[in-house]
Design a protein around this motif. Structure first.
Motif, short mmCIF file in Angstrom:
data_model
loop_
_atom_site.label_atom_id
_atom_site.label_comp_id
_atom_site.label_asym_id
_atom_site.label_seq_id
_atom_site.Cartn_x
_atom_site.Cartn_y
_atom_site.Cartn_z
N TYR A 1 0.94 -1.27 -0.24
CA TYR A 1 0.08 -0.14 0.03
C TYR A 1 0.98 1.08 0.07
CZ TYR A 1 -3.18 -3.72 1.41
OH TYR A 1 -3.99 -4.96 1.37
N LEU A 2 0.41 2.28 -0.70
CA LEU A 2 1.08 3.64 -0.72
C LEU A 2 0.15 4.67 -0.06
CD1 LEU A 2 1.94 1.61 -3.33
CD2 LEU A 2 3.41 3.81 -3.61
N ALA A 3 0.90 5.59 0.60
CA ALA A 3 0.28 6.59 1.17
C ALA A 3 0.92 8.09 1.05
CB ALA A 3 -0.42 6.59 2.52
N TYR A 4 0.27 9.04 0.40
CA TYR A 4 1.18 10.26 0.48
C TYR A 4 0.10 11.36 0.81
CZ TYR A 4 3.53 14.04 -2.13
OH TYR A 4 4.44 15.17 -2.20
N TYR B 1 15.34 -0.63 0.17
CA TYR B 1 14.51 -1.58 1.14
C TYR B 1 13.74 -2.48 0.46
CZ TYR B 1 11.09 -3.16 4.60
OH TYR B 1 10.23 -3.69 5.37
N ARG B 2 14.07 -3.90 0.62
CA ARG B 2 13.14 -5.19 -0.05
C ARG B 2 11.71 -5.05 0.86
NH1 ARG B 2 15.28 -6.25 -4.45
NH2 ARG B 2 17.59 -6.17 -4.55
N LEU B 3 10.84 -4.83 -0.05
CA LEU B 3 9.24 -4.79 0.78
C LEU B 3 8.80 -6.10 1.02
CD1 LEU B 3 7.95 -2.36 -1.98
CD2 LEU B 3 8.19 -2.01 0.48
N GLN B 4 7.95 -6.25 1.98
CA GLN B 4 7.44 -7.54 2.44
C GLN B 4 5.89 -7.49 2.34
OE1 GLN B 4 9.39 -9.79 4.04
NE2 GLN B 4 10.90 -8.50 3.65
N PRO B 5 5.09 -8.37 2.21
CA PRO B 5 3.73 -8.55 1.81
C PRO B 5 3.06 -7.25 2.48
CG PRO B 5 4.54 -10.55 1.80
CD PRO B 5 5.66 -9.88 2.34
N GLN C 1 -4.73 14.14 -0.46
CA GLN C 1 -4.02 12.69 -0.04
C GLN C 1 -4.28 11.70 -1.07
OE1 GLN C 1 -5.82 12.47 3.75
NE2 GLN C 1 -5.23 14.25 4.33
N HIS C 2 -3.38 11.02 -1.34
CA HIS C 2 -3.15 10.01 -2.21
C HIS C 2 -2.98 8.42 -1.53
CE1 HIS C 2 -2.66 13.13 -5.31
NE2 HIS C 2 -2.01 13.69 -4.28
N TYR C 3 -3.94 7.54 -2.26
CA TYR C 3 -3.76 6.17 -1.57
C TYR C 3 -3.67 5.32 -2.70
CZ TYR C 3 -4.66 8.49 2.82
OH TYR C 3 -4.58 9.39 3.91
N LEU C 4 -2.99 4.05 -2.39
CA LEU C 4 -3.16 3.18 -3.62
C LEU C 4 -2.50 1.94 -3.05
CD1 LEU C 4 -2.93 2.88 -6.97
CD2 LEU C 4 -0.46 3.46 -6.68
N SER C 5 -3.42 0.76 -3.65
CA SER C 5 -2.93 -0.55 -3.59
C SER C 5 -2.20 -1.06 -4.63
CB SER C 5 -4.06 -1.48 -3.10
OG SER C 5 -3.93 -2.46 -3.15
N LEU C 6 -1.04 -1.82 -4.53
CA LEU C 6 -0.26 -2.18 -5.51
C LEU C 6 0.01 -3.46 -5.62
CD1 LEU C 6 1.18 -0.88 -8.22
CD2 LEU C 6 3.16 -0.56 -6.37
N GLN C 7 0.12 -4.30 -6.76
CA GLN C 7 0.69 -5.83 -6.91
C GLN C 7 1.99 -5.56 -7.44
OE1 GLN C 7 -0.96 -8.78 -6.27
NE2 GLN C 7 -2.18 -7.53 -4.95
N ILE C 8 2.94 -5.94 -6.48
CA ILE C 8 4.18 -6.30 -7.23
C ILE C 8 5.11 -7.39 -6.87
CG2 ILE C 8 4.71 -3.46 -6.60
CD1 ILE C 8 6.23 -4.43 -4.11
N GLN C 9 6.19 -7.41 -7.84
CA GLN C 9 6.84 -8.85 -7.70
C GLN C 9 7.47 -8.85 -6.19
OE1 GLN C 9 9.04 -9.34 -11.07
NE2 GLN C 9 9.38 -11.34 -10.91
N HIS C 10 7.58 -10.30 -5.77
CA HIS C 10 8.17 -10.63 -4.32
C HIS C 10 9.73 -10.03 -4.58
CE1 HIS C 10 5.66 -12.53 -1.52
NE2 HIS C 10 5.11 -13.01 -2.44
N ALA D 1 10.70 -6.90 -4.62
CA ALA D 1 10.71 -5.59 -5.32
C ALA D 1 11.16 -4.63 -4.06
CB ALA D 1 9.39 -5.08 -5.69
N THR D 2 12.08 -3.58 -4.62
CA THR D 2 12.29 -2.43 -3.52
C THR D 2 11.58 -1.39 -3.38
OG1 THR D 2 13.51 -1.21 -5.14
CG2 THR D 2 14.82 -3.23 -4.25
N LEU D 3 11.48 -0.54 -2.42
CA LEU D 3 10.68 0.41 -2.29
C LEU D 3 10.75 1.53 -3.51
CD1 LEU D 3 10.69 2.42 1.27
CD2 LEU D 3 10.35 3.61 -0.90
#
Length: 129
Positions: free
Chosen positions: A27-30, A97-101, A37-46, A48-50
């Protein structure tokens, strides 16, 4: 108790790895300002970095100041306290940073004044009473 041979062990590991999904949700928040304000749910590859998530989300194209900031700090491994603009769950993290689910990527905006100072000023003003 049965033991796996090397080739069987390798096959078992391959099966376990193939059971893991190739993508994960983050999830992204800004809060660009008080009103935008901006919010987003994103599908990324395991794995992936920030930075990769910010790029994939389209936010580096949409927010040029964020893209410029990322370019300037791309090689920094240890975030500096006051000048860092991204983190995970309020913990500042490097772009590598390597993202976690289900991580929540937060983009921080620069504040014009310290919030504590603003509250103190308001409490001292005659209009606050």
């Amino acid at each position: 108790m049965a033991q796996l041979t090397t080739s069987e062990n390798h096959s078992a590991n391959a099966l376990l790895q193939s059971d893991q999904p190739a993508f994960m949700t983050v999830y992204l928040a800004y809060a660009e300002d008080e009103r935008r304000q901006h919010y987003l749910s994103l599908q990324i590859q395991h794995g992936a970095t920030l930075y990769e998530a910010l790029a994939q989300s389209g936010w580096l194209s949409k927010f040029t100041e964020l893209a410029e900031w990322c370019e300037g700090v791309a090689d920094i491994v240890t975030p500096t306290a006051k000048r860092w603009h991204v983190g995970i769950y309020a913990q500042k993290q490097p772009l590598s940073y390597r993202l976690q689910p289900f991580d929540r990527i937060e983009v921080y905006r620069s504040l014009s004044a310290d919030p504590m100072s603003q509250r103190k000023s308001k409490s001292r003003s005659p209009d606050a009473r």
